[in-house]
Structure formats: structure tokens, C-alpha cells
Scaffold this motif. Sequence first.
Motif, short mmCIF file in Angstrom:
data_model
loop_
_atom_site.label_atom_id
_atom_site.label_comp_id
_atom_site.label_asym_id
_atom_site.label_seq_id
_atom_site.Cartn_x
_atom_site.Cartn_y
_atom_site.Cartn_z
N GLN A 145 0.81 -1.21 0.00
CA GLN A 145 0.00 0.00 0.00
C GLN A 145 0.85 1.26 0.00
OE1 GLN A 145 -2.78 0.15 3.23
NE2 GLN A 145 -3.85 1.92 2.44
N ASN A 146 1.93 1.28 0.78
CA ASN A 146 2.78 2.47 0.82
C ASN A 146 3.49 2.69 -0.52
OD1 ASN A 146 4.30 0.17 1.14
ND2 ASN A 146 5.79 1.10 2.52
N GLU A 147 3.86 1.60 -1.21
CA GLU A 147 4.50 1.74 -2.52
C GLU A 147 3.52 2.28 -3.56
OE1 GLU A 147 5.97 -2.11 -3.39
OE2 GLU A 147 7.75 -1.94 -2.09
N VAL A 148 2.28 1.80 -3.50
CA VAL A 148 1.26 2.28 -4.44
C VAL A 148 1.01 3.77 -4.24
CG1 VAL A 148 -1.17 2.08 -5.12
CG2 VAL A 148 0.17 0.01 -4.68
N CYS A 149 0.89 4.19 -2.98
CA CYS A 149 0.66 5.61 -2.69
C CYS A 149 1.83 6.46 -3.17
CB CYS A 149 0.44 5.80 -1.19
SG CYS A 149 -1.07 5.03 -0.55
N ALA A 150 3.05 6.00 -2.91
CA ALA A 150 4.23 6.76 -3.31
C ALA A 150 4.32 6.88 -4.83
CB ALA A 150 5.49 6.10 -2.75
N GLU A 151 3.94 5.83 -5.55
CA GLU A 151 3.99 5.86 -7.01
C GLU A 151 2.98 6.85 -7.57
OE1 GLU A 151 5.28 5.05 -10.82
OE2 GLU A 151 6.17 4.51 -8.88
N PHE A 152 1.80 6.91 -6.98
CA PHE A 152 0.80 7.88 -7.43
C PHE A 152 1.30 9.31 -7.21
CE2 PHE A 152 -2.46 4.54 -7.59
CZ PHE A 152 -3.18 4.96 -8.69
#
Length: 232
Positions: free
Chosen positions: A198-205
Motif C-alpha cells: 500500500q505504501n509503494e502504491v501511494c508513493a507511485e501515485f
Amino acid sequence: MTKIDRCLVDSAWLFSHPTSSAEFLPHGVSDHSPILVSWHDHHSKARPFRFSNHWIQHKDFKSVVDSVWDEVIYADPMNALSLKLKKLKERLRIWAKSNGTFLQKRVLEAKSELFFLQDQLQAQPYDAPLAAQERLAMKKYGTLARAELDDLQKKSDCMWLKFGDRCTSYYHNVIKERRNMSWIWSITTTEGNKLNQQNEVCAEFVQNYKGLMGTSATTNIPDNFYEQLDIK
């Protein structure tokens, strides 16, 4: 190409594994694609404030609003309005935890109470006090049932709910499905890397939108800039 592969689950699965998702892998030489079922780490966040229409029917709702609106705030009118709305939101959130929640449980309790009084009234049809209690119980159950119906209609967003019979299990499943659909469990970056955390997805956005919007820059204005302007 027609998609013939499906991953079917029931309501018990959705209740036990709310963060699960299915990914259809390349089918290769086969007619069917392998299905990869995954579970994702989910860190729940504070839910946004949502006003429920059935709160208006509660006897204490107006007093809660008045207690906030009668407070004196020393600020200009727009800031005073904004501060009062923020205070009212927090006050209603606290009040709803003890008065506005567990609506389904309260409906079932009111229904059981009504049926109990009606059974007694059948055995004692000429008991006036008992008949008065039955009328009050009927009114209470009707109010709570309508409040539950309005709440479910708002959450499930089913237009035909106004005209159909109430089916609590169905509407609760619709609500769970809508919540699951609002989450993005995994994405594939432009480099082809798949992100599941989840933290990687948020950072990518965030990084993607930074690239679209650009970065902040500092502009140096000469001291004599305004003197050079030919203003007439």
C-alpha cells in the motif's frame, strides 16, 4: 478475444477476506488464464464524515446542533462559519457513536418488542394500557425501520430501493462490494514493475502526479524590474 475465465466468491468469502483480489495471468498456449488470488495489507484510515439523514429524526439532534451554533466565535463571518461547521462535524461524530450507530440492532430490538406486545395483546385484547404500549412500539419500530432504509439507500446507491422490498443481507453485501471497489490494491509502473504494498502504491501515485504537475521553481526578479515597465 472473449474473456471466459471467472473467479467467483460468495458473501462469506468477502466477509472473511475483504482485501483479496484476483489477477488473470497470461494464458500462453491454453484457452484459459491462470488466476492468482492475493491478499493485501490494508491499514484502515479514518473514514470521512458522512451525514446520515436518519439523525434528523432523533430527539437530541437539534440540541446537539444548537449547542455548537450558539457558541460565540470571535472571527470574521466566513471564518466563524467554517469553524462552527468543523466543530459541528466533530460533535456529531462523537454523538453518532452512542446514538446514531448500531441502527440495525436497534431495529431488531424494536421489532422484537413490538411482536412481544402484539402477542400479549392477542391474549388480552381489551387491555387499554397494553394497547397504548403497542401503538408506541409500532411508531418506534416504524421510525427506526425508515431510518435504516434511508441509511442503506444512501450507502448502497440502488435507485430501485425506493420501490423494492428491504433485503438487509443484500444491501450490506452491496455496501461491502462498493468499499472493496474503491481500493487500488496493486498497480504496474511505466517501467513494468508491479507494486502490491500500500505504501509503494501511494508513493507511485504521488510521484506520477509530481511528474505531471512539475516541480516548484524559484524566480528571481531584478530590483529595477518595475522601473523598466512602461506603464501608461
